[in-house]
Write an enzyme that holds these catalytic residues in place. Structure first.
Site, short mmCIF file in Angstrom:
data_model
loop_
_atom_site.label_atom_id
_atom_site.label_comp_id
_atom_site.label_asym_id
_atom_site.label_seq_id
_atom_site.Cartn_x
_atom_site.Cartn_y
_atom_site.Cartn_z
N CYS A 128 6.50 5.68 -6.36
CA CYS A 128 5.52 6.35 -7.49
C CYS A 128 5.86 5.48 -8.47
O CYS A 128 6.60 5.30 -9.08
CB CYS A 128 5.98 7.82 -7.76
SG CYS A 128 5.01 8.26 -9.05
N CYS B 188 -2.18 7.50 -10.65
CA CYS B 188 -1.26 7.28 -9.51
C CYS B 188 -1.04 5.66 -9.93
O CYS B 188 -1.81 4.97 -9.52
CB CYS B 188 -1.97 7.69 -8.28
SG CYS B 188 -0.78 7.22 -6.84
#
Length: 288
Positions: free
Chosen positions: A76, A226
């Site tokens: 992530c 993201c």
């Protein structure tokens, strides 16, 4: 009743509940359910997921990331920046350049510090993975999956598949605000061609060094940002001849901007902020 201390942080609005596992303990068998509970915006703290900052045998710290549905992801980008900020400010590391272990491999972080506060984080995300086996994606072949058609509601969308430690399907559109984010996003996320599901990005190219970005994240749905998706989108744009490798690209996400460079040496560099929202103690009960 069980409890643990947490810090809620965000990278461009992509928020997670961060738990310092150097000090806290959550049983392994409870992690998925706890992530789902604490992330719930009605009955929990509310976040896109939960991230554990853990001891590591190969780096100063290890990151484990859980989506808000309880599934565990391998990497992530926004989470890595927040982990880097937390690790430095909480003295888990002493240097401004250090490594972080993830399930996708080891990455290098560099923090910019002003008055002992981390104001900017740069992450070397490593090289993109472009084969079906690396994504993973069903089918054979070693060539990159570039601009392949996908039929949805009698309209064809071409996507390019890129992994930055987690899989992404990048679709170029004329206007991200009109993209079928909440309809095509979950369909492609759960398509059988992606055995581990996939993140879906819609990209609008603005010029040679800027793009607009919207994302449907695997396991979380629509999010403000993201980091790995921004990296994958820049790689996809370069693979499609829309941008040049080696240039710093500004990616405009719903939550703010990231600066991404796919270097000539092969790695992808991500630069952006990380912010603390609050600290607290979360109490939970696992039903028998």
């Amino acid at each position: 009743m069980s409890q643990f201390s947490f810090t809620k942080m965000h990278g461009l609005g992509n928020s997670y509940i961060y738990v310092n596992m150097f000090e806290e303990h959550i049983p392994e068998e409870e992690l998925a359910l706890v992530a789902e509970k604490v992330s719930n915006r009605n009955t929990g703290i509310g976040a896109d997921g939960m991230i554990l900052i853990c001891p590591s045998e190969v780096a100063p710290v290890k990151m484990r990331m859980f989506n808000n549905d309880g599934s565990e992801g391998k990497s992530c980008g926004n989470g890595l920046r927040c982990v880097a900020k937390y690790a430095y400010e909480h003295k888990l590391v002493e240097e401004t350049i250090f490594t972080i272990e993830t399930l996708a491999g080891i990455v290098t972080a560099e923090v910019t510090v002003e008055n002992d506060i981390v104001t900017l984080v740069k992450i070397d995300m490593g090289a993109p993975r472009l084969t079906r086996a690396e994504l993973p994606m069903l089918g054979e072949g070693e060539t990159p999956f570039i601009r392949e058609d996908f039929l949805f509601h009698n309209q064809r969308y071409a996507f390019t598949a890129v992994s930055m430690g987690n899989p992404h399907a990048v679709i170029f559109v004329d206007d991200v605000e009109k993209a079928p984010l909440t309809t095509l996003g979950p369909v492609l996320e759960n398509h059988e061609m992606f055995p581990e599901r996939v993140n879906v990005e819609f990209i609008e190219i603005l010029n040679e060094t800027e793009m607009n970005f919207r994302v449907w994240e695997r396991g979380s749905g629509v999010t403000q940002a993201c980091g790995t998706g921004a990296c994958a989108s820049v790689v996809a744009a370069i693979l499609n001849g829309k941008m040049e490798r080696g240039k710093e690209i500004t990616v405009h996400l719903a939550g703010g901007d990231l600066m991404i460079t796919w270097t000539e040496e092969g790695t992808v560099m991500m630069k952006g902020p990380a912010e603390v929202i609050c600290h607290g103690v979360y109490e939970y009960k696992i039903e028998a």
